[in-house]
Design a protein around this motif. Structure first.
Motif, PDB file in Angstrom:
ATOM      1  N   ALA A  23      50.687  43.040  40.428  1.00 12.93           N
ATOM      2  CA  ALA A  23      49.297  42.872  40.881  1.00 12.93           C
ATOM      3  C   ALA A  23      49.227  41.940  42.086  1.00 12.93           C
ATOM      4  O   ALA A  23      48.454  42.165  43.014  1.00 12.93           O
ATOM      5  N   GLU A  24      50.076  40.908  42.083  1.00 10.68           N
ATOM      6  CA  GLU A  24      49.993  39.917  43.160  1.00 10.68           C
ATOM      7  C   GLU A  24      50.709  40.358  44.439  1.00 10.68           C
ATOM      8  O   GLU A  24      50.284  40.021  45.541  1.00 10.68           O
ATOM      9  N   ARG A 173      38.765  44.793  42.761  1.00 12.33           N
ATOM     10  CA  ARG A 173      38.217  43.772  43.667  1.00 12.33           C
ATOM     11  C   ARG A 173      37.776  42.541  42.891  1.00 12.33           C
ATOM     12  O   ARG A 173      38.075  41.408  43.285  1.00 12.33           O
ATOM     13  N   ARG A 174      37.035  42.756  41.789  1.00  8.43           N
ATOM     14  CA  ARG A 174      36.533  41.631  40.986  1.00  8.43           C
ATOM     15  C   ARG A 174      37.681  40.815  40.401  1.00  8.43           C
ATOM     16  O   ARG A 174      37.610  39.596  40.316  1.00  8.43           O
ATOM     17  N   ARG A 176      40.469  40.108  41.552  1.00  7.20           N
ATOM     18  CA  ARG A 176      41.147  39.230  42.510  1.00  7.20           C
ATOM     19  C   ARG A 176      40.537  37.839  42.573  1.00  7.20           C
ATOM     20  O   ARG A 176      41.191  36.893  42.980  1.00  7.20           O
TER      21      ARG A 176
ATOM     22  N   PRO B 121      48.523  44.654  47.712  1.00  9.19           N
ATOM     23  CA  PRO B 121      48.347  43.197  47.868  1.00  9.19           C
ATOM     24  C   PRO B 121      48.855  42.661  49.201  1.00  9.19           C
ATOM     25  O   PRO B 121      48.143  41.915  49.880  1.00  9.19           O
ATOM     26  N   GLU B 161      29.780  46.905  49.055  1.00 12.01           N
ATOM     27  CA  GLU B 161      31.195  46.971  48.661  1.00 12.01           C
ATOM     28  C   GLU B 161      31.521  48.329  48.045  1.00 12.01           C
ATOM     29  O   GLU B 161      32.570  48.909  48.292  1.00 12.01           O
TER      30      GLU B 161
END
Lengths: 207, 207
Positions: A23-24, A173-174, A176, B121, B161
């Motif tokens: 994810a990162e 998006r949220r 993050r 990412p 968004e």
């Protein structure tokens, strides 16, 4: 299912570490060796010993989350059986996903992972996620379509794709910028999505 | 700007090859060496000679397309100046992107590329794409918001968004199965998006 409560030994540690790193940094920017190192396993072959290929690791992470999401969806579908309210069926699409993300607390990486599964060419080839792939999801879309009996099938199909796309990518998006109280954020996200998707599905088509 | 009409030499060949390979295999699954080979350059350092890092190559591909898209948007904004019709401003968001994609014919890879810029990412860190990033995009969103004077700012921001997310990811989906007559498909995609987004923006918020 929170991770701290269900220790799964080495396999679980690899899954926890891999999903965070994916994810990162992105699935293809992280090597099996980096996952082993970060999980503190010392043994650089641990990932391939437990999962074989990266594709199998990706599949295991997906299943670890998609199964509880589907269980939540089963409950939601039972609850709304017989409803002819579009918003109820939209909630069956959105809430199982956001409720599962809320259950992960601040260790939530799954929305960004699914967003990559839907976007990265090599991950798309695994064919893990798409619109209405499970029988249960099919049931939800069918019930949803019965709320819009006059809509042309092509428009309906297009809006199903839009709904699935929007749910996953907005949640990514949220995720993050997750606050400490993530439950409130996921609730607001779900409400915002159901509101917007109700308008999207009901919009007249000018074609 | 179609590629066949504006030969740019080695630099252009690298850009053409890289954007196709990035769309088909993913930005992080393709090495500079593979791009050089595929472009038939023989010289394995050609990519770094012409672009330095992969980040610079990604930026060059982005600019090659975002500039013509913004020119189309400028025309659309001029055309609709003074309009208070929500659909006109939605068209200013959607059509410059789909019209540019249509101009690329079947050699269209840009929608999938932008979808990766928004999702991967490491590509997100380049900060190339986000909602209302250019002054011109800001103008469009402001005009669009004036069509919805009673909407709470938080709801408006959320729907901006959603709109941006939906436009890029739906176009990326369409681009994967492009028919020989891609213009008709991009027109239908634009109409479908404007219809759906009109409903999405106008939907009442139940919060």
């Amino acid at each position: 299912m929170t991770r701290s409560k269900t220790p799964e030994g080495t396999r679980g540690r690899i899954l926890d570490t891999a999903e965070r790193m994916f994810a990162e940094h992105g699935v293809f920017s992280v090597s099996n060796r980096q996952i082993s190192d970060e999980a503190g396993l010392g043994n650089n072959t641990a990932v391939s010993y437990h999962f074989g290929s990266k594709a199998e690791l990706v599949r295991a992470i997906y299943l670890r989350h998609s199964e509880p999401v589907e269980l939540l969806r089963e409950k939601a579908v039972d609850e709304h059986a017989g409803s002819t309210d579009l918003r109820d069926w939209l909630a069956c699409l959105v809430r199982p996903f956001t409720d599962h993300l809320a259950s992960l607390g601040t260790s939530s990486w799954y929305a960004r992972f699914v967003a990559q599964l839907m976007t990265e060419p090599k991950l798309r080839e695994l064919d893990l996620v798409d619109v209405g792939q499970t029988p249960l999801q099919r049931t939800v879309y069918d019930a949803l379509h019965r709320c819009l009996p006059d809509q042309a099938p092509a428009v309906r199909d297009e809006r199903d794709e839009m709904a699935r796309t929007l749910i996953v990518h907005m949640c990514a998006r949220r995720e993050r910028d997750l606050p400490a109280d993530s439950t409130a954020l996921w609730n607001a996200t779900a409400t915002g999505l159901v509101d917007a998707l109700a308008g999207l599905y009901r919009a007249p088509s000018e074609v």
